[in-house]
Design an enzyme around this catalytic site. Structure first.
Site, mmCIF file in Angstrom:
data_model
loop_
_atom_site.group_PDB
_atom_site.id
_atom_site.type_symbol
_atom_site.label_atom_id
_atom_site.label_comp_id
_atom_site.label_asym_id
_atom_site.label_seq_id
_atom_site.Cartn_x
_atom_site.Cartn_y
_atom_site.Cartn_z
ATOM 1 N N GLU A 1 0.827 -1.208 0.000
ATOM 2 C CA GLU A 1 0.000 0.000 0.000
ATOM 3 C C GLU A 1 0.860 1.256 0.000
ATOM 4 O O GLU A 1 0.482 2.270 -0.591
ATOM 5 C CB GLU A 1 -0.952 -0.007 1.209
ATOM 6 C CG GLU A 1 -2.047 -1.054 1.133
ATOM 7 C CD GLU A 1 -1.566 -2.451 1.489
ATOM 8 O OE1 GLU A 1 -0.429 -2.578 2.010
ATOM 9 O OE2 GLU A 1 -2.308 -3.417 1.230
ATOM 10 N N HIS B 1 -11.706 -6.230 7.739
ATOM 11 C CA HIS B 1 -12.467 -6.026 6.503
ATOM 12 C C HIS B 1 -13.748 -5.259 6.767
ATOM 13 O O HIS B 1 -14.708 -5.390 6.022
ATOM 14 C CB HIS B 1 -12.804 -7.361 5.848
ATOM 15 C CG HIS B 1 -11.608 -8.146 5.398
ATOM 16 N ND1 HIS B 1 -10.924 -8.981 6.233
ATOM 17 C CD2 HIS B 1 -10.980 -8.206 4.206
ATOM 18 C CE1 HIS B 1 -9.922 -9.545 5.566
ATOM 19 N NE2 HIS B 1 -9.922 -9.085 4.336
#
Lengths: 369, 339
Positions: B75, B144
């Site tokens: 990321e 998540h």
């Protein structure tokens, strides 16, 4: 003496079961049968859990089929319950082979009251204190710097434990991975880094992941040896891993082992049709030909100690039976109630959480919210 | 002003189609890539796989691997590379697979993307969009399901958006891509397929910083954004059945946010209940509450109510209990109404 930085993966047994170098004496037919049994059990566990997923009794599962030799081999190369393990999310076979009870693994996948993690994490994210199997995180490579710290603490404390940290090939691109290896290298901490290179990070191939020829050569940059192993050859995995682990334990500093393997299934239930989207059936077929379980079966056959069809069927039936039993046992414990939301956030429950808990208690009991 | 009026104001007339929120995202990207060849799209699995939620399905095939590509799993690299591309003149769309995974890219977002215009006095800028699925309700556990928008609303230099309808998802994403600033574009993943609605066939944008009034009412202003919006509607229905007239406002973008429309509404109704699924402490709605009491104190007939997530990590098993549902929203409204 195992050599680091070999151009080809170290192997003892070829795909057809022929030893390509003399088998170390400890690999008796009895041991090979035991390892075969563990790998077959793990594969059947995968199969059963996928069934549970299809039945809607769990919501996520990441198979390790194809990677059994890497994970079982690693489990059998360390001192379970003594060494510490920072695993990644495809390591349930490692957990099983380390003796984490199937009941605990299933309870976590089902999020039942018997889940030692209290239904906090998504399925397939275990933690097992008895085995020093530290909680799995979904965040890629975020376990690597903590593993380095775990190993630094072991060095500081002067204990003869080592820290094992596993990850997939994708994790080696994350900054955390480099930071963790660098830290462990600089600290000469007793850390064994194990790359379970299954060649696909969901749909990104290793070739798209890095321009580096292999993963293990990256160890050079961090001042540690890098070993390259055929991850589908359990003899090679155990031989290399045991020697490297004991070297790490003896104070030789950290090491990286790359196990070249393959996940034959999809990444998870989220991409069940992997071949349609990002890889070819031919590639999967090619790797099925290098299967770690059938390789041991062929080896045992050549050694004159074949696994009979009945023995095989018995292991499969026993695993299926055990999974079924443990699923029913886990489900019978029910689901954790709303209180799990507030527990374990802090060591002591602060006031604002007490107030929110009181609010939810009133709401759940139908009182004034 | 109603949502219908919004559309008329933006010239959204003529033929429409019904699509879901994720299709709206895909269409917005495709149309902007068609319109502007500076737009590139990348992230983990966005190419052949089409993204884990299929938001980018077919785009690599259509626009080629030089414009739609998979990246290493990093990321920090994804966000950092987007900053560099934007500085050099592209319009990157960086997909972060889940908002929960923005952590490794956080430094790149707050130190580079958000600050480069300010620290170079406009000599260099980073117009880019980071798209990421966010929020709970999909049995994802805490990695998540989190709602981290407040980390980013707290960072000057970033714009922060979260749509709840296909119309807004498409129009806001297009506006974000045509803007000059870095935008964090949160996609409420539980609405990806659940939220369906009409979008016009022709090109349109939804300007960042304008709230939408989903329904007009006189007794209370119910304000939210993103994944909770269907629950606000359900709560308003339940209250309507009891004779309570609720005005429902969807903020749509948090930075900038529509103070005027919120204040006008609260001045009319005298009551406000703010809803978000993010944990309560430092929740963005705390800012909204502060502005309401600062600017509309004399209009208030009850304290501003807030319904938020709990200050705990997001749980896996009890996620439905964690999320503010219609009942909890109704209860907060009743409390304000009975004050």
């Amino acid at each position: 003496m195992i050599q680091p930085f070999t151009p080809e993966p170290i192997r003892y047994v070829a795909e057809d079961g022929t030893p390509v170098q003399p088998l170390p004496a400890r690999f008796t037919p009895e041991l090979l049968r035991e390892l075969h049994g563990l790998m077959l059990q793990a594969r059947e566990f995968d199969r059963k859990l996928i069934t549970l997923l299809r039945q809607g009794r769990t919501t996520f599962y990441a198979q390790s089929s194809g990677m059994e030799a890497t994970q079982v081999g690693l489990a059998r190369s360390i001192r379970v319950g003594h060494d510490w393990v920072w695993p990644y999310y495809r390591d349930h076979t490692l957990g099983l082979a380390m003796g984490v009870p199937m009941f605990e693994l299933i309870s976590q996948c089902l999020g039942t009251n018997s889940d030692t993690c209290r239904g906090r994490q998504m399925p397939h994210h275990f933690a097992a204190q008895a085995q020093n199997f530290v909680s799995i995180s979904s965040s890629i490579a975020s376990q690597v710097p903590p593993a380095a710290g775990n190993a630094m603490a072991q060095k500081y404390l002067g204990v003869d434990e080592i820290t094992v940290c596993t990850f997939g090939d994708g994790a080696t691109s994350e900054g955390d991975w480099h930071a963790g290896l660098n830290m462990a290298g600089a600290a000469q901490a007793p850390a064994l880094f194990v790359c379970e290179n299954n060649q696909w990070a969901i749909s990104t191939s290793i070739r798209e992941q890095t321009a580096s020829e292999t993963i293990h050569i990256k160890a050079k940059a961090y001042g540690m040896p890098g070993y390259y192993v055929d991850g589908n050859d359990i003899v090679a995995v155990m031989e290399v891993m045991t020697a490297v682990a004991e070297g790490v334990r003896a104070g030789q500093g950290p090491a990286l082992v790359e196990c070249l393997t393959y996940r034959v299934g999809s990444h998870s239930n989220a991409d069940a049709d992997a071949e349609k989207h990002y890889r070819t059936r031919e590639e999967v077929e090619e790797w099925l030909g290098r299967d770690p379980i059938s390789r041991v079966e062929k080896l045992l056959e050549k050694l004159g100690h074949p696994v009979s069809a009945e023995e095989r069927a018995e292991i499969i039936a026993r695993t299926h039976r055990e999974v079924d039993e443990q699923v029913l046992r886990a489900e019978a414990t029910g689901q954790p109630d709303w209180r799990i939301i507030f527990e374990d956030v802090y060591a002591d429950v602060p006031d604002h959480l007490r107030q929110q808990e009181a609010f939810l208690r009133a709401e759940q009991s139908g009182g004034p919210a | 002003m109603t949502a219908t009026q919004d559309r008329q104001e933006q010239g959204a007339v003529g033929r429409t189609r019904t699509i879901n929120l994720i299709q709206a995202v895909t269409e917005a990207i495709a149309e902007e890539m068609e319109r502007d060849n500076r737009v590139v799209l990348f992230g983990e699995d966005v190419g052949a796989r089409g993204g884990v939620f299929m938001a980018t399905a077919g785009l690599q095939e259509r626009f080629g691997k030089h414009r739609v590509f998979d990246t290493p799993l990093s990321e920090a690299s994804i966000v950092g590379a987007a900053v560099g591309m934007a500085v050099r003149g592209l319009r990157p769309i960086a997909e972060i697979q889940f908002a929960d995974y923005m952590g490794p890219g956080f430094d790149q977002i707050i130190s580079q993307a958000a600050k480069i215009r300010y620290r170079s006095a406009g000599q260099f800028t980073a117009p880019m969009v980071i798209r990421t699925p966010s929020g709970g309700g999909v049995k994802g556990g805490h990695h998540h399901s989190q709602s981290p928008e407040s980390y980013y609303t707290h960072t000057p230099g970033l714009k922060v958006v979260m749509p709840s309808t296909p119309y807004d998802a498409k129009g806001l994403l297009k506006a974000a891509l045509r803007g000059e600033d870095p935008v964090i574009y949160f996609e409420p993943k539980r609405l990806y397929r659940a939220a369906k609605g009409e979008v016009p066939d022709h090109d349109y944008v939804v300007k960042l910083g304008e709230a939408a009034i989903r329904r007009e009412g006189d007794d209370l202003s119910l304000i939210g954004y993103g994944g909770v919006m269907p629950d606000l509607e359900k709560a308003a229905d339940a209250l309507a059945a009891e004779g309570v007239s609720v005005e429902v406002i969807d903020l749509r973008s948090l930075v900038p946010w529509d103070r005027d429309r919120v204040l006008t509404s609260v001045q009319k109704t005298g009551r406000a209940v703010l809803v978000s699924e993010a944990p309560r402490i430092s929740n963005f709605m705390g800012e909204v509450a502060y502005v309401i009491q600062e600017q509309a104190f004399d209009s208030l007939t009850a304290p501003v109510g807030q319904v938020a997530g709990f200050d705990t990590p997001y749980p896996y098993v009890q996620d439905k209990v964690y999320l503010p549902g219609p009942n909890r929203i109704v209860a907060a409204c009743v409390q304000a109404l009975n004050y």
